[in-house]
Design a protein around this motif. Structure first.
Motif, PDB file in Angstrom:
ATOM      1  N   ALA A   7       5.709  -8.447   8.939  1.00 35.77           N
ATOM      2  CA  ALA A   7       4.423  -7.820   8.611  1.00 35.77           C
ATOM      3  C   ALA A   7       4.491  -7.244   7.201  1.00 35.77           C
ATOM      4  O   ALA A   7       5.482  -6.615   6.809  1.00 35.77           O
ATOM      5  N   THR A   8       3.427  -7.448   6.432  1.00 42.07           N
ATOM      6  CA  THR A   8       3.462  -7.147   5.001  1.00 42.07           C
ATOM      7  C   THR A   8       2.219  -6.376   4.563  1.00 42.07           C
ATOM      8  O   THR A   8       1.101  -6.712   4.951  1.00 42.07           O
ATOM      9  N   THR A   9       2.445  -5.370   3.740  1.00 37.20           N
ATOM     10  CA  THR A   9       1.366  -4.670   3.042  1.00 37.20           C
ATOM     11  C   THR A   9       1.345  -5.156   1.599  1.00 37.20           C
ATOM     12  O   THR A   9       2.383  -5.224   0.944  1.00 37.20           O
ATOM     13  N   ILE A  10       0.158  -5.516   1.105  1.00 39.20           N
ATOM     14  CA  ILE A  10       0.018  -5.921  -0.295  1.00 39.20           C
ATOM     15  C   ILE A  10      -0.457  -4.721  -1.103  1.00 39.20           C
ATOM     16  O   ILE A  10      -1.464  -4.088  -0.766  1.00 39.20           O
ATOM     17  N   VAL A  11       0.259  -4.402  -2.174  1.00 42.38           N
ATOM     18  CA  VAL A  11      -0.074  -3.284  -3.061  1.00 42.38           C
ATOM     19  C   VAL A  11      -0.496  -3.840  -4.414  1.00 42.38           C
ATOM     20  O   VAL A  11       0.233  -4.624  -5.029  1.00 42.38           O
ATOM     21  N   ASN A  75       1.938   4.047  -9.954  1.00 41.95           N
ATOM     22  CA  ASN A  75       0.889   3.371  -9.202  1.00 41.95           C
ATOM     23  C   ASN A  75       1.481   2.577  -8.033  1.00 41.95           C
ATOM     24  O   ASN A  75       1.032   2.673  -6.891  1.00 41.95           O
ATOM     25  N   ARG A  76       2.493   1.769  -8.344  1.00 38.73           N
ATOM     26  CA  ARG A  76       3.103   0.950  -7.296  1.00 38.73           C
ATOM     27  C   ARG A  76       3.808   1.819  -6.254  1.00 38.73           C
ATOM     28  O   ARG A  76       3.750   1.536  -5.056  1.00 38.73           O
ATOM     29  N   ASN A  77       4.500   2.861  -6.696  1.00 45.48           N
ATOM     30  CA  ASN A  77       5.178   3.733  -5.751  1.00 45.48           C
ATOM     31  C   ASN A  77       4.194   4.381  -4.786  1.00 45.48           C
ATOM     32  O   ASN A  77       4.474   4.521  -3.591  1.00 45.48           O
ATOM     33  N   THR A  78       3.046   4.792  -5.293  1.00 40.34           N
ATOM     34  CA  THR A  78       2.040   5.423  -4.433  1.00 40.34           C
ATOM     35  C   THR A  78       1.664   4.498  -3.283  1.00 40.34           C
ATOM     36  O   THR A  78       1.621   4.912  -2.115  1.00 40.34           O
ATOM     37  N   GLY A  79       1.392   3.237  -3.595  1.00 42.51           N
ATOM     38  CA  GLY A  79       1.032   2.290  -2.553  1.00 42.51           C
ATOM     39  C   GLY A  79       2.186   1.957  -1.644  1.00 42.51           C
ATOM     40  O   GLY A  79       2.025   1.840  -0.412  1.00 42.51           O
ATOM     41  N   ALA A  80       3.390   1.815  -2.206  1.00 44.86           N
ATOM     42  CA  ALA A  80       4.554   1.428  -1.408  1.00 44.86           C
ATOM     43  C   ALA A  80       4.949   2.520  -0.424  1.00 44.86           C
ATOM     44  O   ALA A  80       5.277   2.228   0.738  1.00 44.86           O
ATOM     45  N   PHE A  81       4.927   3.772  -0.841  1.00 47.48           N
ATOM     46  CA  PHE A  81       5.320   4.845   0.060  1.00 47.48           C
ATOM     47  C   PHE A  81       4.241   5.130   1.100  1.00 47.48           C
ATOM     48  O   PHE A  81       4.514   5.737   2.133  1.00 47.48           O
ATOM     49  N   HIS A  82       3.033   4.671   0.858  1.00 48.06           N
ATOM     50  CA  HIS A  82       1.974   4.738   1.867  1.00 48.06           C
ATOM     51  C   HIS A  82       2.171   3.685   2.954  1.00 48.06           C
ATOM     52  O   HIS A  82       1.835   3.904   4.117  1.00 48.06           O
ATOM     53  N   ALA A  83       2.732   2.537   2.602  1.00 42.39           N
ATOM     54  CA  ALA A  83       2.830   1.391   3.518  1.00 42.39           C
ATOM     55  C   ALA A  83       3.674   1.726   4.740  1.00 42.39           C
ATOM     56  O   ALA A  83       4.627   2.503   4.670  1.00 42.39           O
ATOM     57  N   VAL A 165       9.382  -6.772  -1.262  1.00 43.43           N
ATOM     58  CA  VAL A 165      10.600  -5.993  -1.022  1.00 43.43           C
ATOM     59  C   VAL A 165      10.663  -5.536   0.429  1.00 43.43           C
ATOM     60  O   VAL A 165       9.638  -5.418   1.110  1.00 43.43           O
ATOM     61  N   ARG A 166      11.901  -5.285   0.882  1.00 38.08           N
ATOM     62  CA  ARG A 166      12.069  -4.583   2.151  1.00 38.08           C
ATOM     63  C   ARG A 166      11.807  -3.104   1.910  1.00 38.08           C
ATOM     64  O   ARG A 166      12.399  -2.491   1.017  1.00 38.08           O
ATOM     65  N   LYS A 167      10.947  -2.535   2.722  1.00 33.15           N
ATOM     66  CA  LYS A 167      10.548  -1.146   2.510  1.00 33.15           C
ATOM     67  C   LYS A 167      11.734  -0.187   2.596  1.00 33.15           C
ATOM     68  O   LYS A 167      11.848   0.738   1.786  1.00 33.15           O
ATOM     69  N   ASP A 168      12.651  -0.413   3.542  1.00 30.33           N
ATOM     70  CA  ASP A 168      13.758   0.530   3.693  1.00 30.33           C
ATOM     71  C   ASP A 168      14.657   0.534   2.458  1.00 30.33           C
ATOM     72  O   ASP A 168      15.064   1.596   1.968  1.00 30.33           O
ATOM     73  N   ALA A 169      14.964  -0.644   1.909  1.00 29.87           N
ATOM     74  CA  ALA A 169      15.804  -0.712   0.713  1.00 29.87           C
ATOM     75  C   ALA A 169      15.066  -0.151  -0.502  1.00 29.87           C
ATOM     76  O   ALA A 169      15.667   0.511  -1.362  1.00 29.87           O
ATOM     77  N   PHE A 170      13.770  -0.418  -0.592  1.00 27.78           N
ATOM     78  CA  PHE A 170      12.954   0.113  -1.684  1.00 27.78           C
ATOM     79  C   PHE A 170      13.009   1.641  -1.681  1.00 27.78           C
ATOM     80  O   PHE A 170      13.187   2.275  -2.725  1.00 27.78           O
ATOM     81  N   GLU A 171      12.866   2.240  -0.500  1.00 28.47           N
ATOM     82  CA  GLU A 171      12.878   3.696  -0.413  1.00 28.47           C
ATOM     83  C   GLU A 171      14.268   4.260  -0.695  1.00 28.47           C
ATOM     84  O   GLU A 171      14.394   5.305  -1.341  1.00 28.47           O
ATOM     85  N   ARG A 172      15.310   3.584  -0.230  1.00 23.52           N
ATOM     86  CA  ARG A 172      16.669   4.051  -0.511  1.00 23.52           C
ATOM     87  C   ARG A 172      16.960   4.044  -2.004  1.00 23.52           C
ATOM     88  O   ARG A 172      17.701   4.896  -2.507  1.00 23.52           O
ATOM     89  N   ALA A 173      16.384   3.096  -2.720  1.00 26.32           N
ATOM     90  CA  ALA A 173      16.577   3.023  -4.172  1.00 26.32           C
ATOM     91  C   ALA A 173      15.698   4.012  -4.928  1.00 26.32           C
ATOM     92  O   ALA A 173      15.877   4.203  -6.127  1.00 26.32           O
TER      93      ALA A 173
END
Length: 318
Positions: A7-11, A75-83, A165-173
């Motif tokens: 499942a994917t969120t597009i930002v 901008n991208r972080n805002t959308g990614a951390f919302h997903a 990206v995988r959300k978990d790895a994105f957030e860890r980074a």
């Protein structure tokens, strides 16, 4: 909320109403995907009027305001951390995605070692492509360049105009490095920096999927030789800045790329001399100009970074 592993969120980041038609085109292509995204999120960069217009005129999407300092990284972080989905796809607001783009680009994620993917970016020239533009330098206008893999393959980094990206790895980074992206005349490679950090924290790898295609709009003003030289100069400076933020050799891929360019120049010269068109002489000159501009940018940044009191960009995490 439960989601399947793919499942994917597009930002989609945006910032100006001048790009309203672009934004509508990318949204139409996102909605027409054969693999339906769980959510489409548009993030507006400190433009309240545009934020209100999107809410009013573009139903069926989530619209957010940049929660960080101005710039596309926030901008991208805002959308990614919302997903809330396991995967997050990033598209720019001036692209058109092929209807099978998402389905093809998520395929490598069946391998848990894959931390992120990128796809092919084809320049969509507003006018004719410049005769002098060497295919090896299409990255200067945001396109995939000659020498990249022609089949799905591991790669060091991809570009944020077409990235999942995988959300978990994105957030860890810690997400994109806020304050280290493209803003005004600056052109720092925040996407390459993110790829390196995600690989480091996860031990995972990136995959390039050339069958996952998007078209990237190239307006006429970006088809000029002056823009090309300035863009290469900025890239040289940005890559040196990025290397200063990483302990290991972060420029290995760039060094390999540079070694390939003399062969490209001689190939164009040989093609011109064999009667395959005078444009090849122009492209040989384009290779020389691009290398020279990037080299000057790298030298300028190296000297500048050694000055007393020079500050290094600090990574901002949520």
């Amino acid at each position: 909320m439960n989601h399947t592993p793919l499942a994917t969120t597009i930002v989609i980041p945006t910032y100006s109403e001048v790009r309203w038609e672009y934004l509508n085109r990318v949204l139409a292509s996102a909605r027409s995907q054969t693999h339906t995204p769980a959510e489409i999120v548009v993030v507006v960069d400190h433009n309240p009027a545009m934020f209100e217009r999107i809410k009013r005129e573009l139903p069926g999407i989530t619209v957010l305001q940049n929660a960080y300092a101005q710039g596309v990284s926030g901008n991208r972080n805002t959308g990614a951390f919302h997903a809330r989905t396991p995967l997050i796809a990033f598209l720019d607001d001036d692209i058109i995605a092929d209807q099978n783009w998402l389905a093809r680009q998520i395929e490598p994620f069946t391998d848990p070692a894959v931390v992120g993917t990128g796809g092919a970016i084809r320049p969509a020239w507003e006018g004719r492509a410049p005769r002098w533009m060497p295919a090896e330098f299409l990255w200067a206008v945001g396109g995939s360049y000659k020498g990249m893999p022609t089949r799905t393959s591991p790669i060091r980094n991809v570009w944020s105009a077409n990235m999942i990206v995988r959300k978990d790895a994105f957030e860890r980074a810690g997400g994109f490095r806020v304050g280290f992206g493209k803003l005004g005349s600056r052109n720092r490679p925040e996407d390459t920096d993110l790829c390196l950090r995600m690989s480091q924290v996860s031990g995972g790898r990136w995959m390039y999927v050339p069958a996952a295609v998007i078209q990237h709009e190239v307006p006429a003003e970006r088809a000029s030789f002056r823009f090309f030289v300035r863009r290469c100069y900025a890239e040289g400076r940005g890559k040196v800045q990025m290397a200063g933020l990483h302990e290991n050799d972060a420029l290995g891929a760039e060094k390999n790329y540079l070694w390939s360019l003399p062969r490209a120049m001689f190939r164009h010269l040989a093609a011109g001399l064999s009667g395959r068109g005078s444009d090849h002489f122009l492209r040989a000159g384009g290779v020389v100009a691009g290398v020279a501009a990037a080299g000057v940018g790298g030298v300028v940044e190296t000297v500048s970074s050694r000055r007393p009191g020079r500050r290094t960009p600090v990574e901002a995490t949520p």
